[in-house]
Design an enzyme around this catalytic site. Structure first.
Site, PDB file in Angstrom:
ATOM      1  N   HIS A   1      40.371  41.481  44.889  1.00 47.60           N
ATOM      2  CA  HIS A   1      39.546  40.421  45.473  1.00 47.60           C
ATOM      3  C   HIS A   1      38.079  40.806  45.396  1.00 47.60           C
ATOM      4  O   HIS A   1      37.614  41.738  46.056  1.00 47.60           O
ATOM      5  CB  HIS A   1      39.947  40.212  46.936  1.00 47.60           C
ATOM      6  CG  HIS A   1      39.093  39.228  47.663  1.00 47.60           C
ATOM      7  ND1 HIS A   1      39.255  37.868  47.539  1.00 47.60           N
ATOM      8  CD2 HIS A   1      38.052  39.397  48.522  1.00 47.60           C
ATOM      9  CE1 HIS A   1      38.363  37.247  48.286  1.00 47.60           C
ATOM     10  NE2 HIS A   1      37.613  38.157  48.897  1.00 47.60           N
TER      11      HIS A   1
ATOM     12  N   ASP B   1      32.936  40.629  49.038  1.00 46.15           N
ATOM     13  CA  ASP B   1      31.845  39.724  49.368  1.00 46.15           C
ATOM     14  C   ASP B   1      30.518  40.403  49.048  1.00 46.15           C
ATOM     15  O   ASP B   1      30.483  41.506  48.506  1.00 46.15           O
ATOM     16  CB  ASP B   1      31.926  39.328  50.852  1.00 46.15           C
ATOM     17  CG  ASP B   1      31.712  40.523  51.768  1.00 46.15           C
ATOM     18  OD1 ASP B   1      30.782  40.467  52.579  1.00 46.15           O
ATOM     19  OD2 ASP B   1      32.483  41.502  51.689  1.00 46.15           O
TER      20      ASP B   1
ATOM     21  N   GLU C   1      41.777  43.731  48.278  1.00 48.67           N
ATOM     22  CA  GLU C   1      40.319  43.787  48.153  1.00 48.67           C
ATOM     23  C   GLU C   1      39.887  45.125  47.569  1.00 48.67           C
ATOM     24  O   GLU C   1      40.564  46.137  47.720  1.00 48.67           O
ATOM     25  CB  GLU C   1      39.659  43.591  49.514  1.00 48.67           C
ATOM     26  CG  GLU C   1      38.159  43.387  49.424  1.00 48.67           C
ATOM     27  CD  GLU C   1      37.567  42.833  50.710  1.00 48.67           C
ATOM     28  OE1 GLU C   1      36.515  42.185  50.650  1.00 48.67           O
ATOM     29  OE2 GLU C   1      38.178  43.043  51.774  1.00 48.67           O
TER      30      GLU C   1
ATOM     31  N   ASP D   1      48.983  41.717  43.708  1.00 45.87           N
ATOM     32  CA  ASP D   1      47.787  41.902  42.880  1.00 45.87           C
ATOM     33  C   ASP D   1      47.242  40.542  42.477  1.00 45.87           C
ATOM     34  O   ASP D   1      47.396  40.095  41.348  1.00 45.87           O
ATOM     35  CB  ASP D   1      48.121  42.749  41.653  1.00 45.87           C
ATOM     36  CG  ASP D   1      46.890  43.038  40.795  1.00 45.87           C
ATOM     37  OD1 ASP D   1      45.774  43.012  41.351  1.00 45.87           O
ATOM     38  OD2 ASP D   1      47.047  43.269  39.582  1.00 45.87           O
TER      39      ASP D   1
END
Length: 776
Positions: free
Chosen positions: A694, A372, A751, A742
Site C-alpha cells: 500500500h 501516505d 503497507e 498482497d
C-alpha cells in the site's frame, strides 16, 4: 534466490479515501483463510474461479447486455461510443488523459441498502492493456466510493467479479468505469458487456496460492547458519526428506520432526533441519511428502545485498528533493514533492491546523512515513534511531560507508547510512517549536494533508494543503532522544551538526518535563493520529540517550529514577514499536559504554529477554520469535518480529554466543518465505514475494505507468485486526499468519513504512557483520 519484480508484473486507518470496500476480482475459492485443516495441499490457488453462490437479490442494472443499444448508460463528452459493435458497449478513449475521471462510461440511479452485500460482475476487454477503475459511488461531491476495483483488462475479454458491503442507504448511486489515465499516447478502445449488480451476495473470501507444502527461506541459507524448513502435512509420524542440488541429485536426507498443529496457522506441520549441510550452491530444493519446495541458495552474500536494498529504500521515501533517475533507474525518478510547486502547497511555509499556532514553519525534507504522504515525529524517531544505531553497533562499517547507497550525498566523506539518517533528523529538528513561541522547545507531532488523498498520487502532484499538528510530549521526547543520539554519532563527521542536535535535545528534554502530559488525539483526518497517552517510556529512552551522550548526572539520575530501568516487561511478545520505546533505551544502555551503576543488571535483562525470544522461536514450528497474546498478530507484525530479532542480536553482541546470532538468522527465514502463505514479504527477494504494498506512488497495480515498490521493501505483514475494508471483507475469520493479502488496498496488512524497513535493514546488517561485539 533473489528475484527482481519487473514493472509489469498502527492500529489506525491511514486513508479515509478507502472507507470504500475495495475488492479485487473474484479469483479465489471461498474458504476461511487459515482454517484448521491439517493440510493446505488442496487449497485452491488464487487464480481459481470463484465458488461463491449466486446473489439472491434482484438485478439492479437495466440493459447490462446492451442488446437494446446503449440506453440508459452514459459517456462523458470526450468518449466516442462505437455504434458498430452491437451487443456490447465499446468506448473510444482519447489519448492524453491524466486522471481516471477524465473519461467515464457509466450507469446512474443504482439503489443501495445499508448493510446489504452486493456483487458486481462484468465482461471487459481493451485494445491495449489498461487498469480502468470500476466504482459504485455517491453521484455528487465528495463522490464517496463504496466499491473501487481496478481490473487488469487486456485484448481478450475477461469476466470480473467483485463484492462490497454498502455502508449507506442511497437511492441513486452511480456505477462508473473511469477510463482516463496517464500513459496512453494514442486513442484506445474499451468494451463492456454482461454487466450485473445484485444484492444478497456472499463474501468472496481469499485463499492464497500457497504453492508447495514445503516452506523454506526462498532466498537462501548461510553455510554456517541454521537451516530449517516447515512441512505442512496430514502425517503424524516422521517422514523422509531429501535435499537436492540444482541438477536434481540428492545431497542430504533425513527424517522430519512432527510438531502437531501450529497455533499461528492452524496447520498440522513437521520441522526439517538440514543445518549440517554447508556446501555453497544455487538452486537447491527440499523434497518431502511428495512436495518440492521453491528453490533457494546456500551462500554468504545475499544479506549484504538485502542490507543495501533495505537502506536504499529511504532515498525513495524522501520528501523535498528530486529522486534522480541516475540513482534510481527503472521508473523511480520523480520531481521533488511538497516544495511549493503547484499543485503542491508545499512544506516550506506550513501553518498550524485550525486552533493551533499563529505562525508558519519550514518543515521540508524528511521521509514520507508510509503509504501516505504525511511525516510523523514519533514514527520518524524510532526509524532514524535504528539507522543510526545500525551504524553505531556495526562490526563492518566499511560496508556502510560513503558511496554504498547511491544517494546524492555519496562521495562527501560521510557514511551513506548517516547521510540518509541526517535527511530525517534535520526534518525532526525543524519540527521543534521556536524560541519565543508558546510551548517553545516542544515538537509538533506531525505534518500532513488536511484531507486524505486517494491512490495513486505522486507527492509532487498532491494538491492538499499541509498543516502542522499540535506539539505532544511523545514527539518532543522522540526529538530529545534522536537528537542526543545524533550528537554523538555525527560528532566525528560534523561537529557543528552534532552540537546543534545536542542543544535541541537539551531544550526538548526541558520542555517535555515542563509539559509532561500533552497527548495526540485518538482520531485524525488526512493522516494517522499516532496517539500515545503513556510517555514514561519516551522519558526513559530520552534520558538514556542524553546520559550516553553527555554522561551528565541529571540524565543519569532520570534513568535511575525511572521504574522502567528495572522493569522486566519492556520486551513484550509482540516486540517494541513507535508507541513503546523503553526497549530502545535499555538496549543502548546495555550495549554502549557507560558508568551506570546497575549496568550489569541492565545487560542481564537483555540477555534474559533474548532467551525468552529463543524459547518462543523453538516452540514455533515456523521458527519465528513472536507469539503475541491470544494469537492476535499486530498491525506491522513483521516489524515486531524483526525488532525481537534485534534484541537477539544485541544479546549476541553482549555475549558472543552463536545461539543468538542463529536466532536472528532463523527469524529471517520467516520473513523470506518460510511461513504459512509461502511468500517472501520483501519485494524482489524470493521466487514469490510481496510487491503490491500500500503506497500512493509505487502503485503499479493501479497505474501501469508507475513502478512496484523498490527491491528491498518489506510489507507490514499478517494482522489479526484486518482493519482495512478489503482485508475485513476477504480475510474474515483468518487465523494469525493467514491475515495478510498482497494487495495495494490492504493498508492494515500490506503497507510499506519507514519503521518496517528500519529493523529489516538493522537485522540484515547484523547478519552481514562478521561475528563481533562492543564493550564486552
Amino acid at each position: 534466490m533473489l528475484t527482481t519484480i519487473p514493472r509489469r508484473g498502527m492500529a489506525v486507518m491511514r486513508t479515509a479515501a478507502l472507507l470504500v470496500l475495495v475488492v479485487s476480482a473474484s479469483t479465489a475459492a471461498v474458504a476461511v483463510p487459515g482454517a484448521a485443516a491439517a493440510s493446505d495441499a488442496a487449497a485452491a490457488p488464487a487464480a481459481a474461479a470463484a465458488a461463491t453462490p449466486e446473489p439472491t437479490g434482484p438485478e439492479l442494472i437495466t440493459n447490462g447486455t446492451f442488446d437494446s443499444g446503449h440506453s440508459p448508460w452514459f459517456a462523458t463528452s470526450n468518449v466516442t461510443v462505437d455504434t458498430s459493435t452491437p451487443g456490447q458497449f465499446c468506448a473510444v478513449v482519447p489519448a492524453g488523459t491524466t486522471k481516471p475521471s477524465a473519461a467515464i462510461i457509466g450507469y446512474n440511479n443504482v439503489p443501495l441498502v445499508k448493510g446489504e452485500r452486493y456483487r458486481l460482475v462484468f465482461t471487459a476487454s481493451a485494445t491495449i492493456e489498461r487498469l480502468p477503475r470500476a466504482l459504485v459511488q455517491l453521484n455528487v461531491a465528495p463522490f464517496t466510493p463504496y466499491l473501487e476495483a481496478v481490473p487488469d483488462v487486456v485484448a481478450t475479454p475477461g469476466t470480473y467479479s467483485y463484492t462490497f458491503l454498502s455502508p449507506v442507504d442511497l437511492p441513486a448511486a452511480s456505477l462508473q468505469f473511469q477510463l482516463g489515465a496517464a500513459g496512453a499516447s494514442s486513442p484506445w478502445t474499451f468494451c463492456l458487456d454482461n454487466v450485473s449488480l445484485r444484492g444478497g451476495a456472499a463474501p468472496d473470501l481469499f485463499v492464497p496460492d500457497t504453492g508447495p507444502r514445503v516452506r523454506v527461506n526462498q532466498v537462501g541459507y548461510l553455510p554456517d547458519g541454521p537451516k530449517g524448513a516447515t512441512l505442512v502435512t496430514d502425517a503424524t509420524k516422521p517422514l523422509r526428506w531429501q535435499l537436492k542440488n540444482a541438477s536434481g541429485r540428492v545431497v542430504a536426507d533425513g527424517r522430519t520432526t512432527p510438531r502437531g498443529v501450529d497455533i499461528s496457522s492452524a496447520q498440522n506441520v513437521h520441522s526439517i533441519d538440514f543445518t549440517r549441510f554447508t556446501r555453497q550452491g544455487t538452486g537447491y530444493t527440499l523434497v518431502a511428502d511428495g512436495q518440492t519446495s521453491r528453490p533457494f541458495d546456500i551462500d554468504r552474500k545475499f544479506y549484504d545485498s538485502l542490507r543495501t536494498d533495505a537502506l536504499k529504500f529511504y532515498y525513495d521515501q524522501r520528501s523535498g528533493i528530486e529522486i534522480r533517475n541516475d540513482l534510481r533507474p527503472g521508473g523511480y525518478a520523480r520531481p521533488a514533492g511538497h516544495v511549493g510547486v503547484a499543485p503542491n502547497t508545499g512544506d516550506l511555509v506550513v501553518p498550524c491546523a485550525p486552533g493551533g499556532c499563529d505562525y508558519t514553519l519550514d518543515v521540508s525534507g524528511g521521509w514520507y512515513d508510509a503509504g501516505d504522504q504525511g511525516k510523523y515525529v514519533v514514527n520518524g524517531g524510532i526509524s532514524v534511531y535504528q539507522l543510526m544505531n545500525l551504524w553505531e553497533r556495526s562490526g563492518d562499517r566499511r560496508a556502510l560507508g560513503d558511496g554504498t547507497l547511491a544517494i546524492p550525498e555519496s562521495g562527501n566523506g560521510v557514511p551513506d547510512v548517516l547521510d540518509e539518517a541526517r535527511w530525517e533528523q534535520e526534518f525532526l529538528l525543524k519540527m521543534q517549536v521556536p524560541a519565543g513561541k508558546p510551548l517553545a522547545g516542544m515538537a509538533f507531532a506531525k505534518v500532513h494533508d488536511a484531507a486524505w488523498t486517494g491512490l495513486p498520487m505522486l507527492p509532487n502532484l498532491d494538491p492538499q494543503p499541509r498543516q502542522l499538528y499540535p506539539p505532544t510530549t511523545a514527539a518532543t521526547l522522540n526529538l530529545a532522544a534522536t537528537a542526543a543520539q545524533a550528537a554523538r554519532v555525527f560528532r566525528p563527521f560534523d561537529r557543528a551538526f552534532a552540537a546543534k542536535n545536542l542543544a535541541a535535545a537539551r531544550t526538548a528534554w526541558t520542555a517535555a518535563n515542563a509539559n509532561p502530559a500533552l497527548f495526540a488525539p485518538a482520531t485524525s483526518v488526512g493522516g494517522g493520529p499516532y496517539a500515545d497517552n503513556v510517555v514514561s517510556d519516551e522519558f526513559y529512552w530520552a534520558a538514556a540517550e542524553l546520559y550516553l551522550t553527555t554522561g551528565e548526572k541529571q540524565y543519569r539520575d532520570a534513568v535511575l529514577a525511572s521504574p522502567l530501568n528495572t522493569a522486566t516487561d519492556i520486551f513484550t511478545p509482540g516486540g517494541f514499536f513507535w508507541g513503546s520505546v523503553a526497549a530502545l533505551g535499555r538496549l543502548d544502555l546495555a550495549l554502549l559504554p557507560n558508568n551506570l551503576p546497575d549496568r550489569r543488571a541492565v545487560r542481564a535483562s537483555v540477555i534474559t529477554a533474548a532467551d525468552g525470544y529463543l524459547a518462543t522461536q523453538r516452540a514455533q514450528p515456523y521458527g519465528v520469535p513472536y507469539a503475541p497474546i491470544n494469537n492476535k498478530w499486530d498491525w506491522g507484525s513483521n516489524s515486531g518480529i524483526l525488532n525481537n530479532a534485534a534484541v537477539l542480536g544485541v544479546a549476541g553482541d553482549l555475549t558472543g554466543r552463536d545461539k543468538y546470532r542463529d536466532g536472528v538468522i532463523e527469524t529471517m527465514d520467516y520473513i523470506l518465505g518460510r511461513n504459512a502463505i509461502n511468500q517472501s514479504y520483501v519485494t524482489g527477494y524470493g521466487e514469490v514475494n510481496s510487491h503490491n504494498q500500500h503506497t500512493r506512488w509505487y502503485a503499479h497495480s493501479l497505474d501501469l505507468s508507475m513502478p512496484n515498490p523498490p527491491v528491498g521493501t518489506i510489507a507490514g505483514g499478517a494482522n489479526s485486526g484486518i482493519q482495512d475494508p478489503l482485508a475485513h471483507e476477504r480475510l474474515a475469520g483468518c487465523v494469525a499468519q493467514f491475515c495478510y493479502i498482497d494487495n495495494i488496498q490492504s493498508y492494515s496488512t500490506n503497507e510499506e513504512a519507514i519503521n518496517w524497513n528500519a529493523p529489516l535493514a538493522w537485522v540484515a546488517a547484523y547478519i552481514s557483520d562478521r561475528p563481533g561485539g562492543h564493550d564486552r
